[in-house]
Write a protein that holds these residues in place. Structure first.
Motif, short mmCIF file in Angstrom:
data_model
loop_
_atom_site.label_atom_id
_atom_site.label_comp_id
_atom_site.label_asym_id
_atom_site.label_seq_id
_atom_site.Cartn_x
_atom_site.Cartn_y
_atom_site.Cartn_z
N GLY A 61 29.02 43.66 33.27
CA GLY A 61 27.73 44.10 33.78
C GLY A 61 27.82 45.22 34.80
O GLY A 61 26.90 45.44 35.57
N GLN A 62 28.91 45.95 34.81
CA GLN A 62 29.10 47.02 35.80
C GLN A 62 28.73 48.41 35.27
O GLN A 62 28.72 49.36 36.04
N LEU A 63 28.43 48.51 33.99
CA LEU A 63 28.11 49.80 33.38
C LEU A 63 26.78 49.66 32.65
O LEU A 63 26.62 48.74 31.83
N PRO A 64 25.78 50.52 32.95
CA PRO A 64 24.47 50.38 32.30
C PRO A 64 24.58 50.64 30.80
O PRO A 64 25.17 51.62 30.37
N HIS A 65 24.01 49.72 30.03
CA HIS A 65 24.09 49.84 28.57
C HIS A 65 22.99 49.03 27.91
O HIS A 65 22.30 48.26 28.56
N TYR A 66 22.86 49.22 26.60
CA TYR A 66 21.87 48.52 25.80
C TYR A 66 22.57 47.97 24.56
O TYR A 66 23.56 48.53 24.10
N LYS A 67 22.01 46.89 24.02
CA LYS A 67 22.51 46.29 22.78
C LYS A 67 21.30 46.06 21.86
O LYS A 67 20.80 44.94 21.77
N LYS A 97 23.06 65.51 23.55
CA LYS A 97 22.58 64.17 23.21
C LYS A 97 22.07 63.45 24.45
O LYS A 97 22.59 63.65 25.54
N SER A 98 21.07 62.60 24.26
CA SER A 98 20.57 61.80 25.38
C SER A 98 20.98 60.33 25.23
O SER A 98 20.89 59.57 26.20
N ILE A 99 21.43 59.94 24.06
CA ILE A 99 21.88 58.59 23.78
C ILE A 99 23.30 58.66 23.22
O ILE A 99 23.57 59.45 22.32
N PHE A 100 24.18 57.83 23.76
CA PHE A 100 25.57 57.81 23.32
C PHE A 100 25.92 56.47 22.68
O PHE A 100 25.43 55.44 23.13
N ASN A 101 26.80 56.50 21.70
CA ASN A 101 27.48 55.29 21.27
C ASN A 101 28.79 55.23 22.06
O ASN A 101 29.06 56.10 22.89
N ILE A 102 29.61 54.24 21.81
CA ILE A 102 30.82 54.09 22.64
C ILE A 102 31.80 55.24 22.43
O ILE A 102 32.45 55.68 23.37
N ASP A 103 31.89 55.77 21.21
CA ASP A 103 32.78 56.91 20.97
C ASP A 103 32.30 58.14 21.75
O ASP A 103 33.10 58.85 22.36
N ASP A 104 30.98 58.39 21.70
CA ASP A 104 30.41 59.50 22.45
C ASP A 104 30.68 59.35 23.95
O ASP A 104 31.09 60.29 24.62
N LEU A 105 30.44 58.14 24.45
CA LEU A 105 30.63 57.88 25.88
C LEU A 105 32.07 58.10 26.29
O LEU A 105 32.34 58.72 27.32
N SER A 106 32.98 57.59 25.50
CA SER A 106 34.40 57.75 25.80
C SER A 106 34.78 59.22 25.85
O SER A 106 35.48 59.66 26.75
N ARG A 107 34.30 59.98 24.89
CA ARG A 107 34.61 61.41 24.86
C ARG A 107 33.94 62.14 26.02
O ARG A 107 34.53 63.00 26.66
N TYR A 108 32.69 61.81 26.30
CA TYR A 108 31.92 62.46 27.36
C TYR A 108 32.54 62.24 28.73
O TYR A 108 32.62 63.15 29.55
N THR A 109 32.98 60.99 29.00
CA THR A 109 33.48 60.65 30.33
C THR A 109 35.00 60.71 30.45
O THR A 109 35.52 60.79 31.56
N GLU A 153 21.51 59.90 30.88
CA GLU A 153 20.95 60.01 32.23
C GLU A 153 21.46 58.90 33.14
O GLU A 153 21.82 59.13 34.29
N GLU A 154 21.51 57.67 32.63
CA GLU A 154 22.01 56.55 33.42
C GLU A 154 23.51 56.63 33.65
O GLU A 154 23.99 56.27 34.73
N ILE A 155 24.22 57.12 32.66
CA ILE A 155 25.68 57.28 32.81
C ILE A 155 25.97 58.35 33.86
O ILE A 155 26.84 58.16 34.72
N ASP A 156 25.23 59.45 33.82
CA ASP A 156 25.43 60.51 34.82
C ASP A 156 25.18 59.96 36.23
O ASP A 156 25.96 60.21 37.15
N ALA A 157 24.10 59.19 36.39
CA ALA A 157 23.80 58.60 37.71
C ALA A 157 24.90 57.63 38.12
O ALA A 157 25.32 57.61 39.28
N TRP A 158 25.38 56.83 37.17
CA TRP A 158 26.44 55.87 37.46
C TRP A 158 27.73 56.59 37.87
O TRP A 158 28.41 56.17 38.81
#
Length: 96
Positions: A42-48, A16-28, A59-64
């Motif tokens: 404002g410390q974590l890149p995200h969109y609403k 996946k290239s886009i995560f929701n919060i559940d995906d992000l939590s599991r991924y990281t 990609e942004e999460i990996d860089a972060w």
């Protein structure tokens, strides 16, 4: 059987290239409450996109995640060698 399903889910998640919060939590491995705190500050890149749902670009999460690298002793020693070598070269070149 459960391990096989979890493995397949992890493989799909990595595609996946886009995560929701559940995906992000599991991924990281970060808790959802921690993610909410970091997005709110404002410390974590995200969109609403709808003003409510949080979306993250992998990609942004990996860089972060790779920010603030801590140098190894070998890295520091190599930097010192490079620095002293370049200073010696420059001194000889300008004074020579």
């Amino acid at each position: 059987m459960k391990n096989t399903l979890e493995h397949i889910e992890d493989l799909l998640l990595n595609q996946k290239s886009i995560f929701n919060i559940d995906d992000l939590s599991r991924y990281t491995g970060l808790s959802k409450s921690w993610v909410y705190k970091k997005t709110a500050s404002g410390q974590l890149p995200h969109y609403k996109p709808s003003g409510k749902i949080l979306i993250f670009k992998k990609e942004e999460i990996d860089a972060w995640l790779l920010k603030n690298k801590i140098s190894t002793v070998d890295d520091i020693e190599q930097e010192a060698i490079n620095y002293t070598t370049s200073k010696s070269f420059n001194r000889g070149r300008y004074n020579g």
